[in-house]
Enzyme design. Structure first.
Site, PDB file in Angstrom:
ATOM      1  N   ILE A  16       0.823  -1.216   0.000  1.00 44.80           N
ATOM      2  CA  ILE A  16       0.000   0.000   0.000  1.00 44.80           C
ATOM      3  C   ILE A  16       0.848   1.254   0.000  1.00 44.80           C
ATOM      4  CG2 ILE A  16      -0.157   0.227   2.519  1.00 44.80           C
ATOM      5  CD1 ILE A  16      -3.179   0.890   2.063  1.00 44.80           C
ATOM      6  N   LYS A  17       2.118   1.127   0.391  1.00 39.65           N
ATOM      7  CA  LYS A  17       2.992   2.290   0.516  1.00 39.65           C
ATOM      8  C   LYS A  17       3.295   2.948  -0.829  1.00 39.65           C
ATOM      9  CE  LYS A  17       3.657   1.992   5.032  1.00 39.65           C
ATOM     10  NZ  LYS A  17       3.276   3.055   5.968  1.00 39.65           N
ATOM     11  N   ASP A  18       3.047   2.242  -1.928  1.00 42.72           N
ATOM     12  CA  ASP A  18       3.240   2.853  -3.246  1.00 42.72           C
ATOM     13  C   ASP A  18       2.396   4.118  -3.382  1.00 42.72           C
ATOM     14  OD1 ASP A  18       4.801   0.673  -3.769  1.00 42.72           O
ATOM     15  OD2 ASP A  18       3.500  -0.186  -5.319  1.00 42.72           O
TER      16      ASP A  18
ATOM     17  N   ALA B  78       3.999   7.001  -1.426  1.00 43.90           N
ATOM     18  CA  ALA B  78       5.337   7.311  -1.936  1.00 43.90           C
ATOM     19  C   ALA B  78       5.249   8.288  -3.102  1.00 43.90           C
ATOM     20  CB  ALA B  78       6.045   6.020  -2.359  1.00 43.90           C
TER      21      ALA B  78
END
Length: 452
Positions: free
Chosen positions: A43-45, A48
């Site tokens: 999910i960090k995409d 970012a």
């Protein structure tokens, strides 16, 4: 032609998948927002890209600059993808509790990774927060993303994750369950959902060794709550600005062991290979299940992919060394390893030839015989064949109860394999056990051999 201009355009619009076996004891409809479908497998995409977009717009980073971040691995992966596409350098600091797989993946995308000690204060110059901040001051045209306090983190989920969940559930979501680390996912998603329906319950999952739960309940930042833990991706020894405690209805703590075991269940029972925080979310759901009803629609956010934990929670030796798995294999472990967990049986008045046909179709060599839902005997393929050969002209109407042997012995799911072995004899080809859902299982010698 239909194509994307670069990998970053594939971020988001991840699927919502119904959970079945691991939530059989939950009355509500439980749906998983599986974020492993993002290109960086987490999910960090989402955040970012948002953090770099906002940094570029404000002039905090310019072409050819260096992205700096303290990360448990997943944010680093998302930032590394951005750096590859847009031509930035990357330096990441991480803690020594992170899996080797995560570190190697960051290096594979061209990032420099600096490993820092976990068991130090955040303000200690050796901590991964402090090292990242120091580097950002020393390197020209660099940008320290600082996902903990950079509000672009939560904004990314307000703009994407929240709307997706609302649309995918047709606005019927009643509960959101999220592991809390930087706080961006839960806060941004919850802010959007609460604007749509303030009655939606937001449950944050914390870990033992983290300050979130007590601070949320008392307003006290208690340093006595802080101690080392193994779970990756959630919990903190600081209060990130991205955690909006006002929109989180409750926090639930989950142990390292329960989270690891739950993650393994998701892989084996649902076919979804996920990370540590997904196990925490599922374990937290089970701990809070009494608060749910059949009319509820629960969404769990599963942050990252299990490939980053192959050397840890998916490694039996690693699990046993930490006491997360019993040192001796038990019946329940063997049942879990079976591909086909269905319980096949025949009624006592079933015709012998029909039973033989069932055995051949399902490739089963023995079956329990039932009468009025009670197990009264066992019939084997060998006994049927022997009877037919001995009675070639007089077997069509015979019932299976006429040739059955004694029932297979019943054993506990917790019986160790060393004792299970003593149950098997030439006349006893298998045993019967019953799981927590009152479902029968047959375990044969062949099942044991295949599992091992």
């Amino acid at each position: 032609m239909k194509y994307y201009n670069n990998i970053l355009e594939t971020i988001g619009n991840t699927p919502l998948i119904k959970l079945n076996k691991v939530t059989s004891n939950i009355p509500a409809l439980v749906l998983a927002k599986v974020e492993t479908f993002n290109p960086g497998n987490s999910i960090k995409d989402r955040m970012a890209v948002k953090m770099i977009d906002d940094a570029e717009a404000s002039g905090k980073i310019k072409a050819g600059g260096t992205i700096i971040e303290c990360t448990s691995g997943n944010t680093g992966m998302g930032l590394a993808l951005v750096a590859c596409v847009r031509g930035y350098k990357c330096i990441f600091t991480t803690s020594d509790k992170q899996s080797k797989e995560k570190i190697d993946l960051l290096k594979a995308l061209g990032a420099e990774v600096i490993v820092c000690p976990t068991n130090v204060e955040p303000t200690d110059p050796r901590s991964y927060y402090s090292v990242a901040e120091k580097l950002s001051k020393e390197i020209n045209n660099s940008f320290w993303c600082n996902q903990y306090d950079n509000l672009s983190n939560a904004q990314a989920h307000y703009e994407s994750t929240g709307p997706e969940i609302w649309d995918q559930t047709d606005g019927k979501i009643t509960h959101l369950i999220v592991g809390v680390g930087t706080g961006g996912t839960i806060s941004g998603t919850a802010r959007y959902l609460k604007e749509k329906n303030p009655n939606i319950k937001i449950w944050g999952i914390d870990t033992y060794g983290s300050v979130f739960k007590k601070y949320h309940e008392t307003g006290i930042f208690d340093e006595k709550e802080i101690y080392p833990y193994i779970t990756e991706g959630i919990g903190e020894d600081i209060l990130p600005k991205n955690v909006d405690f006002s929109i989180i209805d409750l926090f639930e703590k989950v142990s390292d062991k329960d989270a690891a075991i739950a993650a393994r269940r998701l892989a084996r029972e649902e076919g979804i290979l996920l990370g540590y925080s997904a196990g925490s979310a599922l374990a937290g759901l089970n701990q809070l299940s009494e608060k749910l009803t059949k009319d509820d629609v629960v969404v769990l956010i599963f942050h990252d992919h299990g490939s980053r934990y192959i050397g840890k929670i998916y490694n039996d030796d690693w699990m046993r060394e930490r006491g997360f798995l019993d040192s001796e294999i038990k019946v329940k472990d063997l049942i879990l390893a079976k591909k086909d967990k269905a319980f096949y049986s025949v009624e006592a008045n079933e015709k012998i030839r029909n039973v033989l046909k069932i055995m051949k179709e399902r490739d089963i060599s023995q079956l329990p015989v039932l009468e009025n839902d009670d197990i009264i005997g066992t019939v084997s393929e060998n006994s049927i064949l022997s009877f037919i050969l001995e009675n070639p002209l007089n077997n069509a109407d015979k019932e299976v109860k006429q040739i059955m042997s004694d029932p297979m012995p019943k054993v506990s799911m917790d019986l160790p394999m060393s004792l299970l072995n003593k149950c098997f004899t030439e006349k006893i080809p298998g045993v019967i056990t019953k799981d927590q859902n009152n479902q029968y299982h047959v375990l044969t010698k062949y099942d044991v051999i295949r599992a091992l």
